[in-house]
Design an enzyme around this catalytic site. Structure first.
Site, PDB file in Angstrom:
ATOM      1  N   TYR A  33      -4.075 -70.645 -56.816  1.00  0.00           N
ATOM      2  CA  TYR A  33      -4.001 -69.752 -57.962  1.00  0.00           C
ATOM      3  C   TYR A  33      -3.639 -68.338 -57.529  1.00  0.00           C
ATOM      4  CZ  TYR A  33      -8.554 -67.535 -56.986  1.00  0.00           C
ATOM      5  OH  TYR A  33      -9.585 -66.823 -56.422  1.00  0.00           O
ATOM      6  N   ARG A  52       2.562 -64.572 -51.861  1.00  0.00           N
ATOM      7  CA  ARG A  52       1.353 -65.261 -51.375  1.00  0.00           C
ATOM      8  C   ARG A  52       1.241 -66.653 -51.995  1.00  0.00           C
ATOM      9  NH1 ARG A  52      -4.300 -62.385 -52.158  1.00  0.00           N
ATOM     10  NH2 ARG A  52      -3.860 -62.916 -54.323  1.00  0.00           N
ATOM     11  N   ARG A 100      -6.692 -91.687 -58.745  1.00  0.00           N
ATOM     12  CA  ARG A 100      -7.538 -91.031 -57.748  1.00  0.00           C
ATOM     13  C   ARG A 100      -7.421 -91.668 -56.372  1.00  0.00           C
ATOM     14  NH1 ARG A 100     -12.482 -90.893 -55.362  1.00  0.00           N
ATOM     15  NH2 ARG A 100     -13.337 -88.804 -54.984  1.00  0.00           N
ATOM     16  N   LYS A 149      -5.177 -69.564 -50.988  1.00  0.00           N
ATOM     17  CA  LYS A 149      -5.892 -69.183 -52.214  1.00  0.00           C
ATOM     18  C   LYS A 149      -6.105 -70.407 -53.104  1.00  0.00           C
ATOM     19  CE  LYS A 149      -5.893 -65.377 -55.579  1.00  0.00           C
ATOM     20  NZ  LYS A 149      -7.285 -64.967 -55.393  1.00  0.00           N
ATOM     21  N   GLU A 181     -15.769 -61.168 -46.064  1.00  0.00           N
ATOM     22  CA  GLU A 181     -15.244 -60.486 -47.250  1.00  0.00           C
ATOM     23  C   GLU A 181     -16.232 -60.636 -48.390  1.00  0.00           C
ATOM     24  OE1 GLU A 181     -11.569 -62.463 -48.516  1.00  0.00           O
ATOM     25  OE2 GLU A 181     -12.363 -64.367 -47.777  1.00  0.00           O
TER      26      GLU A 181
HETATM   27  N1  PMP Z   1     -10.904 -62.205 -51.042  1.00  0.00           N
HETATM   28  C1  PMP Z   1     -11.227 -63.194 -51.886  1.00  0.00           C
HETATM   29  C2  PMP Z   1     -12.145 -64.271 -51.413  1.00  0.00           C
HETATM   30  C3  PMP Z   1     -10.718 -63.210 -53.194  1.00  0.00           C
HETATM   31  O1  PMP Z   1     -11.034 -64.199 -54.035  1.00  0.00           O
HETATM   32  C4  PMP Z   1      -9.882 -62.133 -53.616  1.00  0.00           C
HETATM   33  C5  PMP Z   1      -9.330 -62.071 -55.012  1.00  0.00           C
HETATM   34  N2  PMP Z   1      -8.833 -63.245 -55.475  1.00  0.00           N
HETATM   35  C6  PMP Z   1      -9.581 -61.119 -52.700  1.00  0.00           C
HETATM   36  C7  PMP Z   1     -10.105 -61.194 -51.412  1.00  0.00           C
HETATM   37  C8  PMP Z   1      -8.699 -59.964 -53.072  1.00  0.00           C
HETATM   38  O2  PMP Z   1      -7.361 -60.367 -53.147  1.00  0.00           O
HETATM   39  P1  PMP Z   1      -6.335 -59.583 -54.075  1.00  0.00           P
HETATM   40  O3  PMP Z   1      -6.351 -58.166 -53.646  1.00  0.00           O
HETATM   41  O4  PMP Z   1      -5.041 -60.239 -53.798  1.00  0.00           O
HETATM   42  O5  PMP Z   1      -6.806 -59.766 -55.476  1.00  0.00           O
END
Ligand code: PMP
Length: 285
Positions: A33, A52, A100, A149, A181
């Protein structure tokens, strides 16, 4: 008001957009996503998000079902049809529907692509930017490819609930004593006049906002260090903040109940937020 959403090439009222129960996004979290912000009806950093997205798909050997040009057009059409001034556009692509089986479906199985809007009036005027947010530290229990992502967001969701239960806004995740993070954002401290944030790798998502903010910081002659930092460094830092597409730059004033710096919003986070919002508005498409 019912939104118009996009599903597999069609614009539909949200109540009419239906996805199969066999969709691999539903059964296996086999999907990726992006979230792109809209300010004044324009898209922030569309290019970064599209790039990305292509990388996430490539890492999972998924075929990209849409060109960058068409993707931009769909984003703009959704902004138009839903009258979005400030808000977000959510995009999800899954490996599609198939009986599945853990093995990927046969080549040629159509991907599922969904986009929808979320109106967020005053997105750039979030009152939290004035007070800052409080976070707790939690163990990072996610899988090892956080640079992709994917839609498997259960642990980040649990992290948000742990933060809520602790009476704070969010959680920073910790692995081997170092911050990776935030649950949905990248994490930073400011120490000895330097901006410190974890280096890129498989351990964190490569934030689009992170890339822009570090570029603006360097252009403004601020010193940046991309390296892992410890919980003790957070507690001793002068400032802390997070970045994400929807929060932009958001100051963090408390970690695990300990005030960071003076406990008030600091000058570096404030300045970076101003620069980021201004530059992003200027380059929005
Ligand atoms: N880290 C994680 C785990 C996230 O989910 C996000 C946002 N989706 C970010 C960092 C920040 O990414 P961005 O600046 O591209 O929104």
């Amino acid at each position: 008001m019912s939104r118009t959403v996009y599903l597999n090439g069609e614009y539909l009222p949200e109540s009419e957009a239906k996805v199969s129960i066999f969709d691999r996004g539903f059964l296996f979290a086999d999907g990726v996503y992006e979230v792109t912000s809209v300010l004044g009806g324009k898209l922030l950093d569309f290019d970064g998000h599209a790039t990305r997205l292509a990388r996430s798909l490539n890492e999972l050997e998924m075929t990209n079902p849409i060109t960058k040009e068409d993707l931009l057009e769909v984003h703009r059409e959704l902004v138009r049809r839903n009258g979005i001034d400030d808000g977000l556009i959510y995009l999800q692509i899954t490996r599609g529907a198939a009986d599945r089986d853990f093995a990927y479906p046969v080549e040629g199985t159509p991907a599922t692509i969904v986009l929808f809007t979320q109106a967020k009036t005053g997105l750039a005027d979030n009152p939290l930017a004035k007070t800052g947010i409080k976070v707790i530290g939690i163990e990072d229990l996610r899988w090892g490819r956080r640079d992709i992502k994917t839609v498997q967001l259960l642990y980040p969701s649990m992290g948000k609930m742990m933060a809520k239960a602790a009476g704070v806004h969010d959680a920073w995740m910790i692995e081997d004593g170092h911050i990776t993070e935030g649950t949905s954002n990248n994490a930073y401290i400011v120490t000895d006049g330097k901006i410190v944030t974890r280096h890129l790798g498989h351990e964190i998502l490569h934030g689009i906002t992170r890339a822009a903010v570090l570029r603006f910081a360097r252009e403004s002659q601020m010193e940046v260090e991309e390296r892992a930092f410890t919980v003790d460094e957070v507690k001793a830092a002068d400032e802390a903040f997070i970045t994400s597409a929807s929060m932009f730059v958001m100051p963090v004033v408390e970690f695990d109940g300990i005030a960071i710096g003076t406990g008030a919003v600091g000058p570096v986070a404030t300045r970076l937020r101003e620069i980021y919002i201004e530059e992003s508005r200027n380059s929005a498409v």
